[in-house]
Scaffold this motif. Structure first.
Motif, PDB file in Angstrom:
ATOM      1  N   PRO A 119     -19.567  40.757  37.773  1.00 35.53           N
ATOM      2  CA  PRO A 119     -19.573  41.561  38.703  1.00 35.53           C
ATOM      3  C   PRO A 119     -20.309  42.981  38.323  1.00 35.53           C
ATOM      4  O   PRO A 119     -20.038  44.116  38.634  1.00 35.53           O
ATOM      5  CB  PRO A 119     -17.551  41.859  38.076  1.00 35.53           C
ATOM      6  N   GLY A 120     -20.307  42.862  37.038  1.00 33.63           N
ATOM      7  CA  GLY A 120     -21.287  44.303  35.873  1.00 33.63           C
ATOM      8  C   GLY A 120     -22.251  44.770  36.948  1.00 33.63           C
ATOM      9  O   GLY A 120     -23.184  45.826  37.359  1.00 33.63           O
ATOM     10  N   ILE A 121     -23.313  43.408  37.539  1.00 33.23           N
ATOM     11  CA  ILE A 121     -24.205  44.421  38.360  1.00 33.23           C
ATOM     12  C   ILE A 121     -23.786  44.687  39.225  1.00 33.23           C
ATOM     13  O   ILE A 121     -24.995  46.027  39.885  1.00 33.23           O
ATOM     14  CB  ILE A 121     -25.057  42.457  39.035  1.00 33.23           C
ATOM     15  N   HIS A 122     -22.956  45.008  40.479  1.00 33.36           N
ATOM     16  CA  HIS A 122     -22.010  45.948  41.586  1.00 33.36           C
ATOM     17  C   HIS A 122     -21.406  47.500  40.702  1.00 33.36           C
ATOM     18  O   HIS A 122     -22.219  48.170  41.877  1.00 33.36           O
ATOM     19  CB  HIS A 122     -20.556  45.113  41.687  1.00 33.36           C
ATOM     20  N   GLU A 123     -21.604  47.208  39.570  1.00 34.31           N
ATOM     21  CA  GLU A 123     -20.733  48.508  39.282  1.00 34.31           C
ATOM     22  C   GLU A 123     -22.033  48.966  38.784  1.00 34.31           C
ATOM     23  O   GLU A 123     -22.491  50.474  39.117  1.00 34.31           O
ATOM     24  CB  GLU A 123     -20.341  48.664  37.726  1.00 34.31           C
ATOM     25  N   PHE A 124     -23.164  48.563  38.247  1.00 35.68           N
ATOM     26  CA  PHE A 124     -24.672  49.071  38.145  1.00 35.68           C
ATOM     27  C   PHE A 124     -25.566  49.438  39.500  1.00 35.68           C
ATOM     28  O   PHE A 124     -25.954  51.110  40.060  1.00 35.68           O
ATOM     29  CB  PHE A 124     -25.448  48.500  37.311  1.00 35.68           C
ATOM     30  N   ALA A 125     -25.648  48.982  39.899  1.00 35.64           N
ATOM     31  CA  ALA A 125     -25.876  48.866  41.629  1.00 35.64           C
ATOM     32  C   ALA A 125     -25.236  50.125  42.340  1.00 35.64           C
ATOM     33  O   ALA A 125     -25.987  50.954  43.073  1.00 35.64           O
ATOM     34  CB  ALA A 125     -26.096  47.432  42.398  1.00 35.64           C
ATOM     35  N   ILE A 126     -23.984  50.040  42.644  1.00 33.60           N
ATOM     36  CA  ILE A 126     -23.595  50.989  43.645  1.00 33.60           C
ATOM     37  C   ILE A 126     -23.400  52.804  42.652  1.00 33.60           C
ATOM     38  O   ILE A 126     -23.345  53.660  43.634  1.00 33.60           O
ATOM     39  CB  ILE A 126     -22.280  50.935  43.122  1.00 33.60           C
ATOM     40  N   ILE A 127     -24.106  52.845  41.345  1.00 38.38           N
ATOM     41  CA  ILE A 127     -24.440  54.306  40.955  1.00 38.38           C
ATOM     42  C   ILE A 127     -25.968  54.494  40.783  1.00 38.38           C
ATOM     43  O   ILE A 127     -26.613  54.955  41.288  1.00 38.38           O
ATOM     44  CB  ILE A 127     -23.633  54.527  39.133  1.00 38.38           C
ATOM     45  N   GLN A 128     -26.518  53.314  40.439  1.00 35.86           N
ATOM     46  CA  GLN A 128     -27.997  53.489  40.617  1.00 35.86           C
ATOM     47  C   GLN A 128     -28.671  53.573  43.124  1.00 35.86           C
ATOM     48  O   GLN A 128     -29.827  54.595  42.714  1.00 35.86           O
ATOM     49  CB  GLN A 128     -28.817  51.655  40.725  1.00 35.86           C
ATOM     50  N   ASP A 129     -27.568  53.120  43.633  1.00 38.82           N
ATOM     51  CA  ASP A 129     -28.011  53.080  44.795  1.00 38.82           C
ATOM     52  C   ASP A 129     -27.882  54.283  46.110  1.00 38.82           C
ATOM     53  O   ASP A 129     -28.353  55.506  45.678  1.00 38.82           O
ATOM     54  CB  ASP A 129     -26.802  52.737  45.684  1.00 38.82           C
ATOM     55  N   GLN A 130     -27.020  55.767  44.670  1.00 34.96           N
ATOM     56  CA  GLN A 130     -27.506  57.163  44.722  1.00 34.96           C
ATOM     57  C   GLN A 130     -28.430  57.539  44.009  1.00 34.96           C
ATOM     58  O   GLN A 130     -28.546  59.016  44.183  1.00 34.96           O
ATOM     59  CB  GLN A 130     -26.443  57.712  43.854  1.00 34.96           C
ATOM     60  N   MET A 131     -28.779  57.431  42.810  1.00 42.46           N
ATOM     61  CA  MET A 131     -29.860  58.093  42.271  1.00 42.46           C
ATOM     62  C   MET A 131     -31.672  57.500  41.940  1.00 42.46           C
ATOM     63  O   MET A 131     -32.068  58.085  41.851  1.00 42.46           O
ATOM     64  CB  MET A 131     -29.177  58.046  40.343  1.00 42.46           C
ATOM     65  N   ALA A 132     -31.342  56.620  43.248  1.00 41.75           N
ATOM     66  CA  ALA A 132     -32.946  56.054  43.092  1.00 41.75           C
ATOM     67  C   ALA A 132     -32.982  56.238  44.841  1.00 41.75           C
ATOM     68  O   ALA A 132     -31.887  55.586  45.026  1.00 41.75           O
ATOM     69  CB  ALA A 132     -33.491  54.537  42.500  1.00 41.75           C
ATOM     70  N   SER A 133     -34.691  55.804  44.955  1.00 44.06           N
ATOM     71  CA  SER A 133     -35.017  56.079  46.541  1.00 44.06           C
ATOM     72  C   SER A 133     -34.488  53.972  46.681  1.00 44.06           C
ATOM     73  O   SER A 133     -35.179  53.077  46.444  1.00 44.06           O
ATOM     74  CB  SER A 133     -36.390  55.959  46.764  1.00 44.06           C
ATOM     75  N   GLU A 154     -36.004  53.489  49.627  1.00 50.34           N
ATOM     76  CA  GLU A 154     -36.808  52.741  49.967  1.00 50.34           C
ATOM     77  C   GLU A 154     -37.824  51.718  48.827  1.00 50.34           C
ATOM     78  O   GLU A 154     -38.208  50.847  49.109  1.00 50.34           O
ATOM     79  CB  GLU A 154     -37.910  53.797  50.548  1.00 50.34           C
ATOM     80  N   ASN A 155     -37.622  52.706  47.725  1.00 49.82           N
ATOM     81  CA  ASN A 155     -38.672  52.179  46.592  1.00 49.82           C
ATOM     82  C   ASN A 155     -37.444  50.705  45.980  1.00 49.82           C
ATOM     83  O   ASN A 155     -38.233  49.588  45.323  1.00 49.82           O
ATOM     84  CB  ASN A 155     -38.280  53.234  45.456  1.00 49.82           C
ATOM     85  N   LEU A 156     -35.978  50.844  46.229  1.00 51.16           N
ATOM     86  CA  LEU A 156     -35.185  49.801  45.608  1.00 51.16           C
ATOM     87  C   LEU A 156     -35.605  48.213  46.096  1.00 51.16           C
ATOM     88  O   LEU A 156     -35.382  47.563  46.097  1.00 51.16           O
ATOM     89  CB  LEU A 156     -33.966  50.215  45.955  1.00 51.16           C
ATOM     90  N   THR A 157     -35.378  48.528  47.688  1.00 47.90           N
ATOM     91  CA  THR A 157     -35.621  47.373  48.870  1.00 47.90           C
ATOM     92  C   THR A 157     -37.340  46.831  48.615  1.00 47.90           C
ATOM     93  O   THR A 157     -37.392  45.682  48.960  1.00 47.90           O
ATOM     94  CB  THR A 157     -35.879  48.059  50.244  1.00 47.90           C
ATOM     95  N   ASN A 158     -38.287  47.764  48.318  1.00 46.92           N
ATOM     96  CA  ASN A 158     -39.788  47.534  48.007  1.00 46.92           C
ATOM     97  C   ASN A 158     -39.506  46.262  47.003  1.00 46.92           C
ATOM     98  O   ASN A 158     -40.044  45.793  46.726  1.00 46.92           O
ATOM     99  CB  ASN A 158     -40.787  48.457  48.449  1.00 46.92           C
ATOM    100  N   PHE A 159     -38.644  47.660  45.895  1.00 37.23           N
ATOM    101  CA  PHE A 159     -38.904  46.740  44.330  1.00 37.23           C
ATOM    102  C   PHE A 159     -38.332  45.347  44.466  1.00 37.23           C
ATOM    103  O   PHE A 159     -38.889  44.251  43.571  1.00 37.23           O
ATOM    104  CB  PHE A 159     -38.099  47.398  43.034  1.00 37.23           C
ATOM    105  N   ILE A 160     -36.901  45.275  45.108  1.00 42.85           N
ATOM    106  CA  ILE A 160     -36.344  43.710  45.434  1.00 42.85           C
ATOM    107  C   ILE A 160     -37.074  42.514  46.834  1.00 42.85           C
ATOM    108  O   ILE A 160     -37.515  41.720  45.709  1.00 42.85           O
ATOM    109  CB  ILE A 160     -34.713  44.062  46.188  1.00 42.85           C
ATOM    110  N   LEU A 161     -37.373  43.244  47.206  1.00 44.11           N
ATOM    111  CA  LEU A 161     -38.120  42.008  48.165  1.00 44.11           C
ATOM    112  C   LEU A 161     -39.498  41.429  47.293  1.00 44.11           C
ATOM    113  O   LEU A 161     -40.401  40.698  48.276  1.00 44.11           O
ATOM    114  CB  LEU A 161     -38.956  42.998  49.160  1.00 44.11           C
ATOM    115  N   GLY A 162     -40.671  42.400  46.575  1.00 42.75           N
ATOM    116  CA  GLY A 162     -42.084  42.097  45.582  1.00 42.75           C
ATOM    117  C   GLY A 162     -43.181  42.664  46.961  1.00 42.75           C
ATOM    118  O   GLY A 162     -44.096  42.178  46.639  1.00 42.75           O
TER     119      GLY A 162
END
Length: 457
Positions: free
Chosen positions: A224-238, A240-248
């Motif tokens: 569950p902690g991943i979700h709490e962090f992600a939903i904040i991170q989604d509003q602060m980081a791009s 596009e960068n998040l998607t490229n980062f995750i997919l490598g």
């Protein structure tokens, strides 16, 4: 001792460590892995005449699990010579035991394999999953869902490239993270659904001041902690960068150690300091948190569409919205995407029957049943006309549609490396437990990510 207790699970895991070592040795660079191939011209439907037992591993729970039982029974009635042997595991057990099960002498035929490097990527690399491209063409799966849904279950056969190559899993249902809210409590506090991230934080402060639990939360299960962090991170980081980062997609050109991620981690830790989460959340279970929220304990709960069934699809006491953006009117962004796909193991002796089963479990009929349990249909022409306006299900479906229309869906970050789930969950627990700083948090993530990307080059 209850077989499902944490102690029992821990004992099972320790007993399996020698087998893990053996499997790991078989997959080292010095070993030889034969990559499987799908039948060149697969048939559709069940054409086998003799008795067939199809073993299926899944992680569905609650009302969704009951839908699966119904669909399995209907499949058996449609094909009387087929028996479905369902093995149901919780999310943690599935992650721990799936590779062991597929590698063993009594491997299942169909499995729910989480996308990303930690799970599906490792199974593909080890040659444990069957490519589904020919089945996809025969059944029309490749035309039934958007390309991005297929992409997150696609890999090069060597498991080195994510998001491209062959198809190894298929689903027509999706997920979205967001914020559930108690409508009566929000109104009693004199608040309305926030339009900005800043307004959301003001609502947290108002709930705390009024003696209410701002965010219902339990993190003993780690995920569950991943979700709490992600939903904040989604509003602060791009996104596009998040998607490229995750997919490598850009290798080691991207980093987890960014000012935006430090800011997101600092915000999450600040919410802990201000008492915005359920007291004792570190020892609280996720299922208990869901149950408590359903009973009216907590103004908000940050999680995914899958708890709609727990609240009741027709419930009008709860609402749902994507985490609001930094600026009012900005397009919504949220973590989500395709749900757990169904995959066929390379050890299956009945791949055609397994494919027919996957087609049944992703049919329009299955979609209609799963929709009422809170699952989000992703397939072309999916109808949500049966959803009653004003219900929590309607709010979830509408929110997911808004995010999808804005192309604002970000993949799950724990897909980023083979070990990123473990790294991220442990680091978030330490961050929320005040044991590490936001800077140390991002440094841990970056060490994992950069090390993996270096190994790929």
């Amino acid at each position: 001792m209850d077989a499902s207790s944490p102690i029992a699970c821990r004992v099972r895991i320790w007993l399996l460590i020698p087998l893990v070592a053996l499997i790991g040795a078989a997959c080292t660079p010095g070993g030889t892995i034969t990559q499987p191939s799908a039948p060149p011209a697969p048939s559709t439907g069940v054409t086998e005449k003799g008795p067939v037992t199809l073993t299926v591993w899944d992680q569905e729970s609650g009302p969704v699990s009951k839908v699966w039982d119904r669909l399995n029974a209907e499949f058996e009635r449609k094909y009387p010579n087929v028996t479905i042997k369902r093995v149901n595991r919780d999310f943690g057990e599935l992650k721990t035991l799936l590779k062991l099960a597929i590698s063993g002498p009594h491997a299942p035929d169909v499995v729910e394999a989480n996308q990303g490097w930690p799970d599906m990527g490792q199974l593909v690399k080890a040659g444990l999953l069957l490519p589904l491209d020919n089945f996809a063409k025969a059944y029309g799966w490749d035309k039934r869902v958007p390309e991005n849904v297929l992409a997150v279950s696609s890999w090069t056969p060597n498991g080195k490239q994510f998001g491209t190559g062959r198809l190894y899993g298929y689903t027509t249902m999706g997920e979205i993270l967001g914020v559930y809210y108690n409508k009566k409590m929000l109104a009693d506090l004199g608040l309305t659904v926030p339009a900005t991230f800043g307004a959301f934080q003001q609502d947290l402060a108002a709930a705390k001041q009024a003696g209410q639990i701002p965010i219902q939360f339990g993190n003993n299960d780690a995920f569950p902690g991943i979700h709490e962090f992600a939903i904040i991170q989604d509003q602060m980081a791009s996104k596009e960068n998040l998607t490229n980062f995750i997919l490598g997609r850009q290798g080691n050109q991207l980093s987890f150690d960014t000012p935006q991620n430090v800011q997101a981690a600092a915000t999450l830790q600040d919410w802990v300091k201000k008492g915005y989460f359920t007291p004792g959340f570190g020892g609280g279970g996720y299922d208990a948190a869901v149950a408590n929220f359903a009973k009216g304990h907590g103004l908000f709960m940050i999680t995914g569409n899958w708890i709609v069934a727990n609240l009741g699809a027709g419930n009008r006491n709860f609402g749902f919205f994507p985490m609001p953006p930094m600026s009012a009117g900005a397009p919504p962004v949220s973590t989500g995407g395709a749900g757990f796909p169904l995959a066929i193991t390379s050890a299956s002796k009945h791949p055609d029957v397994a494919a027919a089963y996957i087609d049944w479990m992703t049919s329009d009929h299955a979609s209609d049943l799963l929709l009422q349990a809170g699952e989000i249909p992703l397939h072309t022409g999916a109808s949500t006309s049966a959803v009653e306006p004003g219900t929590v299900l309607a709010e979830v479906v509408n929110a997911a549609a808004r995010v999808a229309k804005a192309n604002g869906v970000v993949p799950y970050e724990d897909w980023a490396t083979p070990t990123f789930y473990d790294t991220l969950t442990a680091a978030i627990q330490e961050l929320m437990g005040m044991k590490i700083s936001p800077q140390q948090f991002v440094a841990q993530g970056e060490k994992d990510y950069s090390g993996f990307q270096s190994s790929r080059s």
